[in-house]
Design a protein around this motif. Structure first.
Motif, PDB file in Angstrom:
ATOM      1  N   LYS A 106     -33.194  22.604 -12.822  1.00 43.94           N
ATOM      2  CA  LYS A 106     -32.940  23.762 -11.974  1.00 43.94           C
ATOM      3  C   LYS A 106     -33.520  23.509 -10.583  1.00 43.94           C
ATOM      4  CE  LYS A 106     -33.912  28.689 -11.992  1.00 43.94           C
ATOM      5  NZ  LYS A 106     -34.659  29.735 -12.706  1.00 43.94           N
ATOM      6  N   VAL A 107     -32.657  23.487  -9.566  1.00 43.62           N
ATOM      7  CA  VAL A 107     -33.075  23.176  -8.201  1.00 43.62           C
ATOM      8  C   VAL A 107     -33.502  24.430  -7.441  1.00 43.62           C
ATOM      9  CG1 VAL A 107     -32.354  22.101  -6.025  1.00 43.62           C
ATOM     10  CG2 VAL A 107     -31.527  21.196  -8.178  1.00 43.62           C
ATOM     11  N   THR A 108     -32.979  25.572  -7.847  1.00 47.99           N
ATOM     12  CA  THR A 108     -33.279  26.801  -7.114  1.00 47.99           C
ATOM     13  C   THR A 108     -34.777  27.078  -7.124  1.00 47.99           C
ATOM     14  OG1 THR A 108     -32.866  28.089  -9.107  1.00 47.99           O
ATOM     15  CG2 THR A 108     -31.034  27.874  -7.561  1.00 47.99           C
ATOM     16  N   GLY A 109     -35.277  27.529  -5.989  1.00 45.93           N
ATOM     17  CA  GLY A 109     -36.691  27.839  -5.852  1.00 45.93           C
ATOM     18  C   GLY A 109     -37.527  26.689  -5.337  1.00 45.93           C
ATOM     19  N   LEU A 110     -36.944  25.510  -5.207  1.00 47.12           N
ATOM     20  CA  LEU A 110     -37.690  24.361  -4.678  1.00 47.12           C
ATOM     21  C   LEU A 110     -37.485  24.263  -3.173  1.00 47.12           C
ATOM     22  CD1 LEU A 110     -36.895  21.569  -7.314  1.00 47.12           C
ATOM     23  CD2 LEU A 110     -39.000  22.869  -7.082  1.00 47.12           C
ATOM     24  N   SER A 111     -38.575  24.086  -2.447  1.00 45.38           N
ATOM     25  CA  SER A 111     -38.473  23.900  -0.999  1.00 45.38           C
ATOM     26  C   SER A 111     -38.076  22.454  -0.713  1.00 45.38           C
ATOM     27  CB  SER A 111     -39.821  24.208  -0.333  1.00 45.38           C
ATOM     28  OG  SER A 111     -40.777  23.217  -0.693  1.00 45.38           O
ATOM     29  N   HIS A 112     -37.706  22.185   0.538  1.00 46.61           N
ATOM     30  CA  HIS A 112     -37.364  20.809   0.921  1.00 46.61           C
ATOM     31  C   HIS A 112     -38.561  19.893   0.698  1.00 46.61           C
ATOM     32  CE1 HIS A 112     -33.439  21.777   2.442  1.00 46.61           C
ATOM     33  NE2 HIS A 112     -33.939  22.739   3.217  1.00 46.61           N
ATOM     34  N   TYR A 113     -39.756  20.389   0.983  1.00 41.58           N
ATOM     35  CA  TYR A 113     -40.975  19.606   0.774  1.00 41.58           C
ATOM     36  C   TYR A 113     -41.150  19.285  -0.713  1.00 41.58           C
ATOM     37  CZ  TYR A 113     -45.893  18.369   0.433  1.00 41.58           C
ATOM     38  OH  TYR A 113     -47.064  17.716   0.153  1.00 41.58           O
ATOM     39  N   ASP A 114     -40.965  20.287  -1.588  1.00 38.98           N
ATOM     40  CA  ASP A 114     -41.095  20.072  -3.036  1.00 38.98           C
ATOM     41  C   ASP A 114     -40.098  19.031  -3.523  1.00 38.98           C
ATOM     42  OD1 ASP A 114     -43.077  22.021  -3.198  1.00 38.98           O
ATOM     43  OD2 ASP A 114     -41.652  23.619  -3.724  1.00 38.98           O
ATOM     44  N   ILE A 115     -38.863  19.135  -3.034  1.00 33.07           N
ATOM     45  CA  ILE A 115     -37.816  18.195  -3.438  1.00 33.07           C
ATOM     46  C   ILE A 115     -38.174  16.777  -3.016  1.00 33.07           C
ATOM     47  CG2 ILE A 115     -35.411  17.503  -3.012  1.00 33.07           C
ATOM     48  CD1 ILE A 115     -34.771  20.553  -2.877  1.00 33.07           C
ATOM     49  N   LEU A 116     -38.567  16.609  -1.749  1.00 31.56           N
ATOM     50  CA  LEU A 116     -38.929  15.282  -1.243  1.00 31.56           C
ATOM     51  C   LEU A 116     -40.131  14.721  -1.994  1.00 31.56           C
ATOM     52  CD1 LEU A 116     -38.384  13.039   0.810  1.00 31.56           C
ATOM     53  CD2 LEU A 116     -39.913  14.241   2.396  1.00 31.56           C
ATOM     54  N   THR A 117     -41.124  15.570  -2.257  1.00 35.00           N
ATOM     55  CA  THR A 117     -42.314  15.123  -2.991  1.00 35.00           C
ATOM     56  C   THR A 117     -41.952  14.655  -4.386  1.00 35.00           C
ATOM     57  OG1 THR A 117     -43.702  16.648  -1.727  1.00 35.00           O
ATOM     58  CG2 THR A 117     -44.591  15.835  -3.810  1.00 35.00           C
ATOM     59  N   LEU A 118     -41.115  15.409  -5.084  1.00 36.19           N
ATOM     60  CA  LEU A 118     -40.692  15.024  -6.425  1.00 36.19           C
ATOM     61  C   LEU A 118     -39.915  13.707  -6.401  1.00 36.19           C
ATOM     62  CD1 LEU A 118     -40.533  15.706  -9.428  1.00 36.19           C
ATOM     63  CD2 LEU A 118     -38.491  17.032  -8.939  1.00 36.19           C
TER      64      LEU A 118
END
Length: 187
Positions: A106-118
């Motif tokens: 589930k991608v919803t709720g993730l910020s751009h920073y969270d996505i890049l970090t993951l």
């Protein structure tokens, strides 16, 4: 106390490692398993435990493994080894897709920073796994986009002196993948 008896098809986890898989071979006290990352590895019986939930591989979430890897455990497991990447030899070089849809359900709720970090933590985990297990080459699929992930990956790879990298095959990946080579110390 009776020792766990492993059979082909059992779902197992490696003690002190974030590795799970299915038993594909049992020979005396050595168990060969195919991991969730599609590697074939051999361990001693005392390094494995049976998973009681047979659906563990179907519900396995890579982000769960990342959280487990944040605990710094550095055991010396000289007994394990990678025999070959997969039973399917057509696959060749291990490929890891860093598109966020491939990493989390589930991608919803993730910020751009969270996505890049993951994405960067996933790439770092695959790089360190390849170094530790003496895998000569991997491919990270990052996509084209605005180039932020590619730039961060290059910064990450420069931290490892034994790593060299180049753009992966344009015919196969377009401009959205990087091929990483690992120099091995031959002592």
């Amino acid at each position: 106390m009776k020792q766990n008896k492993f059979e082909v098809g059992d779902t197992v986890a490696v003690l002190d490692e974030a590795i799970r898989g299915v038993v594909i071979s049992v020979q005396n006290d050595q168990i060969t398993l195919k991991t969730t990352d599609d590697f074939v590895m051999t361990f001693f019986v005392n390094e494995l435990v049976k998973e009681h939930d047979a659906n563990i591989l179907k519900s396995f979430n890579k982000s769960d493994a990342l959280h487990k890897l944040k605990i710094d455990k550095t055991p010396s497991n000289a007994s394990k080894k990678i025999l070959f990447k997969s039973e399917n030899r057509d696959r060749g070089t291990p490929e890891f897709d860093l598109h966020i849809e491939k990493l989390v359900k589930k991608v919803t709720g993730l910020s751009h920073y969270d996505i890049l970090t993951l994405q960067l933590e996933t790439a770092q985990r695959h790089i360190e796994f390849a170094i530790k297990n003496r895998i000569p080459k991997i491919v990270l699929i990052h996509g084209v986009g605005e180039g932020v992930l590619r730039t961060e990956l290059e910064f990450l790879m420069r931290k490892y002196p034994q790593v060299s990298f180049q753009e992966a095959s344009y015919q196969k990946y377009g401009m959205g993948a990087t091929e990483i080579y690992f120099q091995q110390n031959l002592k």
